[in-house]
Scaffold this motif. Structure first.
Motif, PDB file in Angstrom:
ATOM      1  N   ARG A 146       1.986   7.385  -2.789  1.00 46.20           N
ATOM      2  CA  ARG A 146       1.590   8.714  -3.301  1.00 46.20           C
ATOM      3  C   ARG A 146       0.074   8.861  -3.362  1.00 46.20           C
ATOM      4  N   LEU A 147      -0.636   7.792  -3.706  1.00 41.64           N
ATOM      5  CA  LEU A 147      -2.096   7.845  -3.727  1.00 41.64           C
ATOM      6  C   LEU A 147      -2.650   8.050  -2.323  1.00 41.64           C
ATOM      7  N   LEU A 148      -2.118   7.324  -1.353  1.00 43.10           N
ATOM      8  CA  LEU A 148      -2.596   7.464   0.025  1.00 43.10           C
ATOM      9  C   LEU A 148      -2.273   8.845   0.596  1.00 43.10           C
ATOM     10  N   VAL A 149      -1.124   9.389   0.242  1.00 40.89           N
ATOM     11  CA  VAL A 149      -0.780  10.750   0.679  1.00 40.89           C
ATOM     12  C   VAL A 149      -1.721  11.749   0.021  1.00 40.89           C
ATOM     13  N   ASN A 150      -1.973  11.568  -1.267  1.00 42.13           N
ATOM     14  CA  ASN A 150      -2.871  12.464  -2.002  1.00 42.13           C
ATOM     15  C   ASN A 150      -4.278  12.459  -1.403  1.00 42.13           C
ATOM     16  N   ASP A 151      -4.739  11.285  -0.973  1.00 43.58           N
ATOM     17  CA  ASP A 151      -6.074  11.157  -0.376  1.00 43.58           C
ATOM     18  C   ASP A 151      -6.077  11.445   1.123  1.00 43.58           C
ATOM     19  N   LYS A 152      -4.915  11.855   1.646  1.00 43.97           N
ATOM     20  CA  LYS A 152      -4.756  12.213   3.063  1.00 43.97           C
ATOM     21  C   LYS A 152      -5.060  11.049   4.012  1.00 43.97           C
ATOM     22  N   LEU A 153      -4.718   9.829   3.577  1.00 42.49           N
ATOM     23  CA  LEU A 153      -4.865   8.654   4.421  1.00 42.49           C
ATOM     24  C   LEU A 153      -3.562   8.304   5.125  1.00 42.49           C
ATOM     25  N   VAL A 154      -2.462   8.878   4.627  1.00 43.19           N
ATOM     26  CA  VAL A 154      -1.132   8.684   5.194  1.00 43.19           C
ATOM     27  C   VAL A 154      -0.452  10.044   5.238  1.00 43.19           C
ATOM     28  N   ALA A 155       0.217  10.321   6.349  1.00 45.00           N
ATOM     29  CA  ALA A 155       0.961  11.579   6.450  1.00 45.00           C
ATOM     30  C   ALA A 155       2.185  11.507   5.530  1.00 45.00           C
ATOM     31  N   PRO A 156       2.456  12.567   4.797  1.00 43.72           N
ATOM     32  CA  PRO A 156       3.615  12.542   3.899  1.00 43.72           C
ATOM     33  C   PRO A 156       4.930  12.550   4.662  1.00 43.72           C
ATOM     34  N   LEU A 157       5.926  11.934   4.062  1.00 45.41           N
ATOM     35  CA  LEU A 157       7.272  11.960   4.609  1.00 45.41           C
ATOM     36  C   LEU A 157       7.902  13.311   4.288  1.00 45.41           C
ATOM     37  N   ALA A 158       8.879  13.697   5.076  1.00 46.67           N
ATOM     38  CA  ALA A 158       9.641  14.905   4.755  1.00 46.67           C
ATOM     39  C   ALA A 158      10.365  14.671   3.433  1.00 46.67           C
ATOM     40  N   SER A 159      10.493  15.707   2.633  1.00 43.56           N
ATOM     41  CA  SER A 159      11.058  15.549   1.292  1.00 43.56           C
ATOM     42  C   SER A 159      12.484  14.991   1.315  1.00 43.56           C
ATOM     43  N   ASP A 160      13.251  15.275   2.349  1.00 46.32           N
ATOM     44  CA  ASP A 160      14.619  14.758   2.408  1.00 46.32           C
ATOM     45  C   ASP A 160      14.693  13.300   2.862  1.00 46.32           C
ATOM     46  N   SER A 161      13.610  12.759   3.400  1.00 49.15           N
ATOM     47  CA  SER A 161      13.608  11.357   3.834  1.00 49.15           C
ATOM     48  C   SER A 161      12.633  10.510   3.026  1.00 49.15           C
ATOM     49  N   GLU A 162      12.267  10.982   1.862  1.00 45.62           N
ATOM     50  CA  GLU A 162      11.316  10.258   1.011  1.00 45.62           C
ATOM     51  C   GLU A 162      12.079   9.258   0.137  1.00 45.62           C
ATOM     52  N   ASP A 163      12.398   8.116   0.737  1.00 49.73           N
ATOM     53  CA  ASP A 163      13.082   7.065   0.000  1.00 49.73           C
ATOM     54  C   ASP A 163      12.251   5.791   0.068  1.00 49.73           C
ATOM     55  N   LEU A 164      12.671   4.778  -0.652  1.00 46.03           N
ATOM     56  CA  LEU A 164      11.898   3.546  -0.747  1.00 46.03           C
ATOM     57  C   LEU A 164      11.714   2.878   0.609  1.00 46.03           C
ATOM     58  N   LEU A 165      12.757   2.815   1.396  1.00 44.75           N
ATOM     59  CA  LEU A 165      12.677   2.170   2.708  1.00 44.75           C
ATOM     60  C   LEU A 165      11.653   2.877   3.602  1.00 44.75           C
ATOM     61  N   SER A 166      11.652   4.182   3.579  1.00 42.76           N
ATOM     62  CA  SER A 166      10.708   4.954   4.402  1.00 42.76           C
ATOM     63  C   SER A 166       9.275   4.780   3.900  1.00 42.76           C
ATOM     64  N   MET A 167       9.099   4.731   2.576  1.00 42.75           N
ATOM     65  CA  MET A 167       7.759   4.512   2.016  1.00 42.75           C
ATOM     66  C   MET A 167       7.233   3.136   2.401  1.00 42.75           C
ATOM     67  N   LYS A 168       8.095   2.128   2.329  1.00 41.37           N
ATOM     68  CA  LYS A 168       7.684   0.776   2.721  1.00 41.37           C
ATOM     69  C   LYS A 168       7.265   0.753   4.184  1.00 41.37           C
ATOM     70  N   HIS A 169       8.058   1.400   5.027  1.00 38.05           N
ATOM     71  CA  HIS A 169       7.740   1.451   6.452  1.00 38.05           C
ATOM     72  C   HIS A 169       6.412   2.169   6.689  1.00 38.05           C
ATOM     73  N   ARG A 170       6.195   3.258   5.980  1.00 36.56           N
ATOM     74  CA  ARG A 170       4.954   4.028   6.143  1.00 36.56           C
ATOM     75  C   ARG A 170       3.741   3.186   5.733  1.00 36.56           C
ATOM     76  N   LEU A 171       3.873   2.404   4.664  1.00 38.05           N
ATOM     77  CA  LEU A 171       2.773   1.531   4.242  1.00 38.05           C
ATOM     78  C   LEU A 171       2.523   0.424   5.266  1.00 38.05           C
ATOM     79  N   ALA A 172       3.588  -0.124   5.831  1.00 38.97           N
ATOM     80  CA  ALA A 172       3.429  -1.164   6.854  1.00 38.97           C
ATOM     81  C   ALA A 172       2.717  -0.600   8.086  1.00 38.97           C
ATOM     82  N   VAL A 173       3.078   0.610   8.487  1.00 44.25           N
ATOM     83  CA  VAL A 173       2.410   1.253   9.629  1.00 44.25           C
ATOM     84  C   VAL A 173       0.943   1.524   9.297  1.00 44.25           C
ATOM     85  N   TRP A 174       0.682   1.963   8.074  1.00 41.59           N
ATOM     86  CA  TRP A 174      -0.701   2.251   7.644  1.00 41.59           C
ATOM     87  C   TRP A 174      -1.572   1.011   7.766  1.00 41.59           C
TER      88      TRP A 174
END
Length: 86
Positions: A45-73
């Motif tokens: 949420r901090l990285l999304v707020n600072d626009k360092l990571v693109a936000p996930l779609a609200s329907d796919s915002e789950d823990l697994l997707s957040m972990k994957h997004r951080l790994a990609v980041w």
């Protein structure tokens, strides 16, 4: 979502780097009893707020997707010759 090589190690590194980033941004340090799920969500949420990571779609915002997004980041921040990218 495509599995990334060494995703677990990349996530661990992303949590460490993201924790330092959060602390530098004024977030109090993570408590020892705080679980990985909470850390992942706070950092995401901090990285999304600072626009360092693109936000996930609200329907796919789950823990697994957040972990994957951080790994990609963190993967995109590492130099090409880093051992986790080989």
């Amino acid at each position: 979502m495509k599995k990334i090589k060494n995703e677990a190690q990349l996530l661990k590194m992303a949590i460490a780097v993201g924790g330092t980033y959060a602390k530098n941004r004024g977030y109090k340090d993570f408590s020892p009893e705080m679980g990985q799920k909470e850390k992942v969500e706070i950092i995401y949420r901090l990285l999304v707020n600072d626009k360092l990571v693109a936000p996930l779609a609200s329907d796919s915002e789950d823990l697994l997707s957040m972990k994957h997004r951080l790994a990609v980041w963190i993967k995109n921040k590492l130099p090409p010759d880093h051992e986790l990218l080989k």
